[in-house]
Motif scaffolding. Sequence first.
Motif, mmCIF file in Angstrom:
data_model
loop_
_atom_site.group_PDB
_atom_site.id
_atom_site.type_symbol
_atom_site.label_atom_id
_atom_site.label_comp_id
_atom_site.label_asym_id
_atom_site.label_seq_id
_atom_site.Cartn_x
_atom_site.Cartn_y
_atom_site.Cartn_z
ATOM 1 N N SER A 168 50.773 35.677 45.892
ATOM 2 C CA SER A 168 49.694 34.853 46.428
ATOM 3 C C SER A 168 48.830 35.749 47.300
ATOM 4 O O SER A 168 49.303 36.740 47.863
ATOM 5 C CB SER A 168 50.231 33.669 47.240
ATOM 6 O OG SER A 168 50.984 34.119 48.353
ATOM 7 N N ALA A 169 47.560 35.411 47.387
ATOM 8 C CA ALA A 169 46.640 36.215 48.189
ATOM 9 C C ALA A 169 45.417 35.386 48.530
ATOM 10 O O ALA A 169 44.957 34.574 47.732
ATOM 11 C CB ALA A 169 46.223 37.463 47.413
ATOM 12 N N GLY A 170 44.900 35.590 49.739
ATOM 13 C CA GLY A 170 43.652 34.969 50.134
ATOM 14 C C GLY A 170 43.785 33.540 50.612
ATOM 15 O O GLY A 170 44.863 32.941 50.567
ATOM 16 N N ASP A 171 42.660 33.012 51.068
ATOM 17 C CA ASP A 171 42.576 31.636 51.558
ATOM 18 C C ASP A 171 41.319 30.989 51.003
ATOM 19 O O ASP A 171 40.308 31.647 50.814
ATOM 20 C CB ASP A 171 42.519 31.617 53.090
ATOM 21 C CG ASP A 171 43.784 32.153 53.734
ATOM 22 O OD1 ASP A 171 44.830 31.517 53.585
ATOM 23 O OD2 ASP A 171 43.713 33.226 54.357
ATOM 24 N N GLY A 172 41.395 29.691 50.782
ATOM 25 C CA GLY A 172 40.240 28.956 50.303
ATOM 26 C C GLY A 172 40.591 28.092 49.120
ATOM 27 O O GLY A 172 41.717 27.598 49.008
ATOM 28 N N GLU A 173 39.643 27.906 48.222
ATOM 29 C CA GLU A 173 39.877 27.088 47.041
ATOM 30 C C GLU A 173 40.899 27.774 46.134
ATOM 31 O O GLU A 173 40.908 28.990 45.988
ATOM 32 C CB GLU A 173 38.565 26.871 46.292
ATOM 33 C CG GLU A 173 37.552 26.057 47.095
ATOM 34 C CD GLU A 173 36.324 25.725 46.285
ATOM 35 O OE1 GLU A 173 36.447 25.465 45.070
ATOM 36 O OE2 GLU A 173 35.232 25.739 46.866
ATOM 37 N N THR A 174 41.742 26.983 45.525
ATOM 38 C CA THR A 174 42.884 27.509 44.784
ATOM 39 C C THR A 174 42.516 27.953 43.373
ATOM 40 O O THR A 174 41.749 27.303 42.679
ATOM 41 C CB THR A 174 43.987 26.438 44.690
ATOM 42 O OG1 THR A 174 44.391 26.072 46.003
ATOM 43 C CG2 THR A 174 45.190 26.970 43.924
ATOM 44 N N VAL A 175 43.094 29.085 43.000
ATOM 45 C CA VAL A 175 43.077 29.561 41.621
ATOM 46 C C VAL A 175 44.519 29.892 41.270
ATOM 47 O O VAL A 175 45.124 30.772 41.871
ATOM 48 C CB VAL A 175 42.192 30.812 41.437
ATOM 49 C CG1 VAL A 175 42.275 31.304 39.997
ATOM 50 C CG2 VAL A 175 40.749 30.520 41.819
ATOM 51 N N ARG A 176 45.061 29.169 40.307
ATOM 52 C CA ARG A 176 46.482 29.309 39.978
ATOM 53 C C ARG A 176 46.667 29.525 38.483
ATOM 54 O O ARG A 176 45.956 28.939 37.669
ATOM 55 C CB ARG A 176 47.249 28.048 40.406
ATOM 56 C CG ARG A 176 48.754 28.104 40.145
ATOM 57 C CD ARG A 176 49.447 26.853 40.659
ATOM 58 N NE ARG A 176 50.866 26.860 40.344
ATOM 59 C CZ ARG A 176 51.786 27.502 41.040
ATOM 60 N NH1 ARG A 176 51.432 28.189 42.123
ATOM 61 N NH2 ARG A 176 53.056 27.469 40.690
ATOM 62 N N GLY A 177 47.627 30.382 38.147
ATOM 63 C CA GLY A 177 47.913 30.612 36.742
ATOM 64 C C GLY A 177 48.834 31.794 36.561
ATOM 65 O O GLY A 177 49.338 32.365 37.544
ATOM 66 N N PRO A 178 49.088 32.208 35.333
ATOM 67 C CA PRO A 178 49.958 33.352 35.078
ATOM 68 C C PRO A 178 49.442 34.605 35.776
ATOM 69 O O PRO A 178 48.225 34.822 35.883
ATOM 70 C CB PRO A 178 49.909 33.499 33.552
ATOM 71 C CG PRO A 178 49.517 32.152 33.050
ATOM 72 C CD PRO A 178 48.581 31.590 34.090
ATOM 73 N N LEU A 179 50.368 35.425 36.227
ATOM 74 C CA LEU A 179 50.006 36.620 36.981
ATOM 75 C C LEU A 179 49.078 37.529 36.197
ATOM 76 O O LEU A 179 48.095 38.053 36.740
ATOM 77 C CB LEU A 179 51.274 37.379 37.388
ATOM 78 C CG LEU A 179 51.068 38.650 38.210
ATOM 79 C CD1 LEU A 179 50.422 38.328 39.548
ATOM 80 C CD2 LEU A 179 52.404 39.364 38.419
ATOM 81 N N LEU A 180 49.369 37.747 34.921
ATOM 82 C CA LEU A 180 48.519 38.624 34.122
ATOM 83 C C LEU A 180 47.104 38.069 34.010
ATOM 84 O O LEU A 180 46.128 38.830 34.081
ATOM 85 C CB LEU A 180 49.126 38.819 32.728
ATOM 86 C CG LEU A 180 48.369 39.756 31.783
ATOM 87 C CD1 LEU A 180 48.199 41.138 32.395
ATOM 88 C CD2 LEU A 180 49.085 39.848 30.440
ATOM 89 N N ALA A 181 46.970 36.759 33.876
ATOM 90 C CA ALA A 181 45.639 36.154 33.810
ATOM 91 C C ALA A 181 44.892 36.332 35.118
ATOM 92 O O ALA A 181 43.681 36.583 35.130
ATOM 93 C CB ALA A 181 45.747 34.672 33.450
#
Length: 209
Positions: A168-181
């Motif tokens: 995980s990294a950063g703060d704010g609106e979420t972006v989630r998905g596979p690590l490679l993506a």
Amino acid sequence: MEPEQAWSDIRAERERLAGLLQQLTPEQWRARSLCTAWTVEEVVAHLTAAASTGTAAWILNMLRAGFNTDRHNARLLAKHRGVNVADTLARFREAVPNRIAPTKDYAAFLGEVIVHGQDIAQPLGAELVPSPAAVLEVARFYASRDFAVNSKTLTRGLALAASDADFSAGDGETVRGPLLALAMAMAGRPTALAQLEGDGVELLRARGL
């Protein structure tokens, strides 16, 4: 990254890619990669150049290219492209064990192999699965600074979270998905957005991804 581990990972990813390249047809070598200006063969030549260009040669080529990055890359690509596909592959294979880089930003050069490997594999529908530990190192690096790709700037104000790894990294609106993506998105590849979810995805798209 520790240099020894970094070079071991870089070599492993080059060998993984070489195994895929060996299986490609002539038509696939001529296909467009995710780097739309380059074919698969041109991406391979670029990777050979990256594995063969030290600090002095890199600076000299930049000077001769007038500090134009596109011209710089084109000059090196032309130098390391073979007379045919077989020659291009042979040159890449010879460069696999090289421990040459213009700087000590090892995670960046590991990322170059991983990202360009996907640039080749994904449009062909080919399977190329990099080491999860190596991708994690690259994702951490991309989230921490801009180098070669504007990854930190692109993801500023976003909270990145991997769905399949401890990242995980950063703060704010979420972006989630596979690590490679996530790593591919940070490297500026729009195709990665299809694998990501969260309010921050539209912000990435609005930033030109």
